[in-house]
Motif scaffolding. Structure first.
Motif, mmCIF file in Angstrom:
data_model
loop_
_atom_site.group_PDB
_atom_site.id
_atom_site.type_symbol
_atom_site.label_atom_id
_atom_site.label_comp_id
_atom_site.label_asym_id
_atom_site.label_seq_id
_atom_site.Cartn_x
_atom_site.Cartn_y
_atom_site.Cartn_z
ATOM 1 N N LYS A 1 50.933 55.315 16.335
ATOM 2 C CA LYS A 1 50.174 55.295 15.096
ATOM 3 C C LYS A 1 48.956 56.198 15.234
ATOM 4 N N GLU B 1 39.965 62.575 23.259
ATOM 5 C CA GLU B 1 39.626 62.115 21.918
ATOM 6 C C GLU B 1 40.325 60.790 21.641
ATOM 7 N N LYS B 2 39.527 59.730 21.490
ATOM 8 C CA LYS B 2 40.130 58.391 21.404
ATOM 9 C C LYS B 2 40.958 58.197 20.135
ATOM 10 N N GLY B 3 40.611 58.916 19.073
ATOM 11 C CA GLY B 3 41.256 58.653 17.794
ATOM 12 C C GLY B 3 42.694 59.125 17.691
ATOM 13 N N LEU B 4 43.148 59.923 18.665
ATOM 14 C CA LEU B 4 44.499 60.478 18.573
ATOM 15 C C LEU B 4 45.537 59.475 19.043
ATOM 16 N N VAL C 1 49.988 65.812 11.888
ATOM 17 C CA VAL C 1 50.029 66.724 13.031
ATOM 18 C C VAL C 1 49.002 67.833 12.875
ATOM 19 N N ILE C 2 48.163 68.003 13.879
ATOM 20 C CA ILE C 2 47.253 69.140 13.945
ATOM 21 C C ILE C 2 47.797 70.067 15.031
ATOM 22 N N LEU D 1 48.128 65.710 18.117
ATOM 23 C CA LEU D 1 47.750 67.101 18.368
ATOM 24 C C LEU D 1 48.904 67.786 19.067
ATOM 25 N N PRO E 1 46.904 60.245 14.291
ATOM 26 C CA PRO E 1 47.156 61.689 14.290
ATOM 27 C C PRO E 1 47.654 62.207 15.633
ATOM 28 N N HIS F 1 55.164 62.779 9.967
ATOM 29 C CA HIS F 1 54.651 63.272 8.686
ATOM 30 C C HIS F 1 53.764 64.497 8.910
ATOM 31 N N PRO F 2 53.916 65.551 8.085
ATOM 32 C CA PRO F 2 53.124 66.768 8.324
ATOM 33 C C PRO F 2 51.612 66.534 8.272
ATOM 34 N N ASP F 3 51.152 65.534 7.530
ATOM 35 C CA ASP F 3 49.711 65.285 7.479
ATOM 36 C C ASP F 3 49.165 64.748 8.790
#
Lengths: 442, 250
Positions: free
Chosen positions: B78, B126-129, B105-106, B82, B80, B101-103
């Motif tokens: 769950k 980066e903890k949020g990934l 993936v960075i 990278l 984003p 989902h394309p949104d």
């Protein structure tokens, strides 16, 4: 020439008062705009601008492209401008005003300046008149004269200007820092040069800058670090952020990667941190981690900045779906922090995970004209097709500019070993269609 | 084995787990297949660890299967993702097929191979990934240890796809690294359909190396639209398999 005389020569001459103050103010404004191109910009009254594009030209696709971009933008604003790129500021000054403009190749400065008139040397009027009396018209003639008598007769500044135009001596440019731009500066009693010291100073400066930004309610989009060396040369680093930010530690960290590239020479005596592009930034309510889904969004901005400081912000992106079925056109790049598009590609569309760009030709044999191939040879290896699916016809999109290309019939094929490939035929077999390998499925 | 010995073993295991930096007691990510999950320690793919994927078989330099396998894992996590890459051969609509989902993936595109590992490490801090996916040719033992430590510290899962472009580079892929698991994915012939056409693709999934488990091989059916694998019906025990299929479909 007196005004009355001029009016006598041209009957309905439009006369306007000279306003040197206003001219200089608008020149400063222009210089401020030119900071978009490079952090090192200085205005040169009455009508010139210096832009040090060392290390910045590649961002615009080379020196010529930068020059075109710059003059094009000025022309569109209604400003007639001539521009030149050269190794030395003096040479660029001369070529822009008296030469053809454009890019003077590295090492060809002497040749480029030699044929220009003496006025390009930025000499006082009396010295210029005295040289003219001697019959010296071109820079080349002056350069050919013996140096010692030249200095004795016309003074040191003539020789200095000559050397500056030829690029033999260094000429410092004092970068302009617009007045209301948030900036933090630190001058040192003793020049510094150690990397650790530089990092510490950057941290300190960024803290100070962030305090200023907090008062203004603004966040940084672009930061310039200018380092003034003892020998008057300036070095600068520019970093960008993906969204407005005023977190001091984060901003200082963006420079970590680039600081080692600074050559301190005999030492750096002043460092200035300029927020050359700012945007309004309101404090956002911070949510404790785990309470909401949005908590991680702010972190993405910092991650994108850090990645961007390493490889450039343009190389950090997302791919958004495009309403098109031509494979090469199915995705477009959007900034990494653009709001979620929510759109997706059509579901259950069998598409490969890797695409060959451009497609590679294969030799294929089909049993019947519209059947998938039975064998194909790709990269000198023969593959036997066990199962296949297709054709899926993808027609060219004339509204997108596909004129010459033909409709493609795509087949998904599975070889005996289980490898799945996406191959297409660019025309029906009867019309001599050829086979191409385009992608690889899982 | 006596009861006392078992206690001692359990205590030792606990000590080792503590030494290995098991600070993040997050539950591993299950594949949703009993056959694989029961074999992996903890019942799934460890989060906050480095995992390595190698492609084998035809056209393995393009890593078609591995990409979908990795995208399927990333899709089931769950948050984003990278994706660090050097070559532009990735086809994003293909990733969406595994439910990514394309949104989410960075992409970070490096020009040179050696810039990739620092990018992955930056992402892992980066903890949020949810996950960082990297396409790497060369990864030394030390570099992989760095990535593993960074992943442990934040709990972000690192998925490294080993790519190669020349035959000399192909052998580099098999040098030892500090990854927690190493997988090798190869395409396998799919089920013969009663009518002409293609069934769900099958993979030969090999667990080459895993901390705390033996190497093993499975034949599985490829990721569905939610990134889940399945066991082929004709290869597995039918009644058990039916339950598995239902579980993956839910």
């Amino acid at each position: 020439m007196a005004l009355a005389q001029a009016q006598a020569l041209v009957p309905n001459l439009h006369v306007a008062e000279a306003t040197p103050d206003e001219d200089e103010a608008s020149l400063r404004e222009l210089a401020r705009w030119a900071i978009n191109f490079s952090p090192m910009v200085a205005h040169d009254p009455p009508d010139g601008l210096w832009i040090d594009i060392a290390g910045a030209a590649h961002l615009f696709g080379g020196e010529e492209a930068l020059l075109d971009d710059l003059t094009g933008r000025l022309t569109r604003q209604g400003i007639a401008a001539k521009a030149a790129v050269a190794d030395a500021p003096g040479a660029a000054w001369a070529v822009a005003r008296y030469g053809t403009g454009g890019v003077v190749p590295t090492g060809r400065t002497t040749d480029a300046v030699a044929t220009l008139p003496l006025a390009c040397l930025r000499l006082p009027a009396d010295k210029l008149a005295a040289l003219h009396r001697l019959g010296i018209e071109r820079v080349g003639q002056l350069a050919a004269m013996p140096r010692a008598p030249l200095v004795r007769r016309f003074g040191r500044d003539v020789a200095l200007r000559l050397d500056q135009a030829m690029g033999h001596v260094f000429e410092p440019i004092t970068p302009l820092i617009p007045k209301d731009t948030p900036a933090a500066a630190h001058a040192f009693a003793e020049p510094i040069g150690r990397l650790e010291d530089l990092k510490e100073v950057v941290r300190h400066l960024s803290k100070e800058l962030c305090r200023q930004l907090e008062r203004l309610g603004e966040g940084v989009r672009r930061l310039d670090l200018l380092c003034q060396r003892v020998d008057q040369k300036s070095v600068c680093i520019r970093v960008g952020t993906a969204r407005a930010n005023r977190d001091a530690t984060h901003l200082a960290k963006l420079f970590d990667e680039r600081l080692p590239t600074i050559d301190p020479g005999f030492g750096i005596e002043e460092m200035v941190l300029v927020a050359s592009k700012v945007e309004p930034l309101m404090e956002k309510q911070v949510q404790a981690r785990g309470l909401g889904e949005e908590a991680s969004e702010a972190d993405m901005g910092q991650l994108v900045d850090r990645l961007g400081a390493r490889i450039g912000l343009r190389k950090v992106y997302r791919l958004a779906p495009v309403q098109s079925l031509v494979p090469e056109r199915m995705a477009r790049r959007i900034p990494a922090l653009a709001p979620p598009t929510g759109s997706v590609w059509p579901e259950n569309l069998p598409r490969p995970t890797r695409l060959l760009d451009p497609p590679e030709p294969v030799v294929a044999t089909a049993l019947l004209p519209d059947h998938p191939p039975r064998f194909f040879i790709w990269r000198k290896v023969k593959h036997t097709v066990a199962k296949a699916d297709g054709p899926e016809r993808i027609t060219p999109e004339w509204w997108n500019g596909d004129k010459g290309s033909a409709a493609r019939d795509y087949y998904r094929v599975e070889t005996e070993q289980g490898g799945r490939f996406w191959i297409f035929r660019d025309a029906p077999t009867a019309e001599g269609g050829r086979w191409w390998m385009h992608g690889f499925f899982a | 084995m006596q009861a006392g010995q078992q206690d001692r073993l359990a205590a030792l295991r606990l000590r080792i787990a503590r030494l290995e930096g098991g600070v993040h007691k997050t539950k591993p990510l299950p594949f949703g297949l009993h056959a694989i999950d029961d074999h992996l320690p903890g019942g799934g793919l460890a989060r906050g660890a480095l995992h390595e994927m190698i492609e084998a078989g035809l056209a393995s330099e393009f890593a078609g299967c591995t990409t979908l396998f990795t995208a399927g894992i990333a899709a089931r996590l769950k948050g984003p993702v990278l994706w660090c890459l050097t070559r532009r051969d990735l086809f994003a609509p293909g990733l969406f097929r595994a439910g990514l989902h394309p949104d989410r993936v960075i992409y970070a595109e490096a020009e040179r191979e050696r810039e990739i590992l620092p990018l992955i490490e930056e992402g892992l801090r980066e903890k949020g990934l949810a996950a960082v996916v990297g396409e790497v040719t060369r990864m030394s033992l030390i570099a992989s240890r760095r990535l593993q430590l960074a992943a442990e510290a934040t709990g972000v899962t690192a998925l490294v796809i080993r790519r190669w472009w020349t035959l000399a580079e192909k052998d580099l892929v098999h040098l030892p690294t500090a990854a927690v698991t190493r997988w090798r994915i190869a395409p396998a012939p799919s089920e013969l359909m009663p009518a002409p056409g293609l069934g769900r693709e099958r993979w030969h999934v090999e667990l080459l190396r895993c901390r705390g488990a033996e190497p093993r091989t499975w034949i599985v059916e490829a990721c569905d639209a939610k990134g889940r694998l399945a066991l082929p019906a004709d290869l597995a025990d039918r009644s058990d398999q039916a339950a598995d299929r239902r579980a993956t479909a839910s």
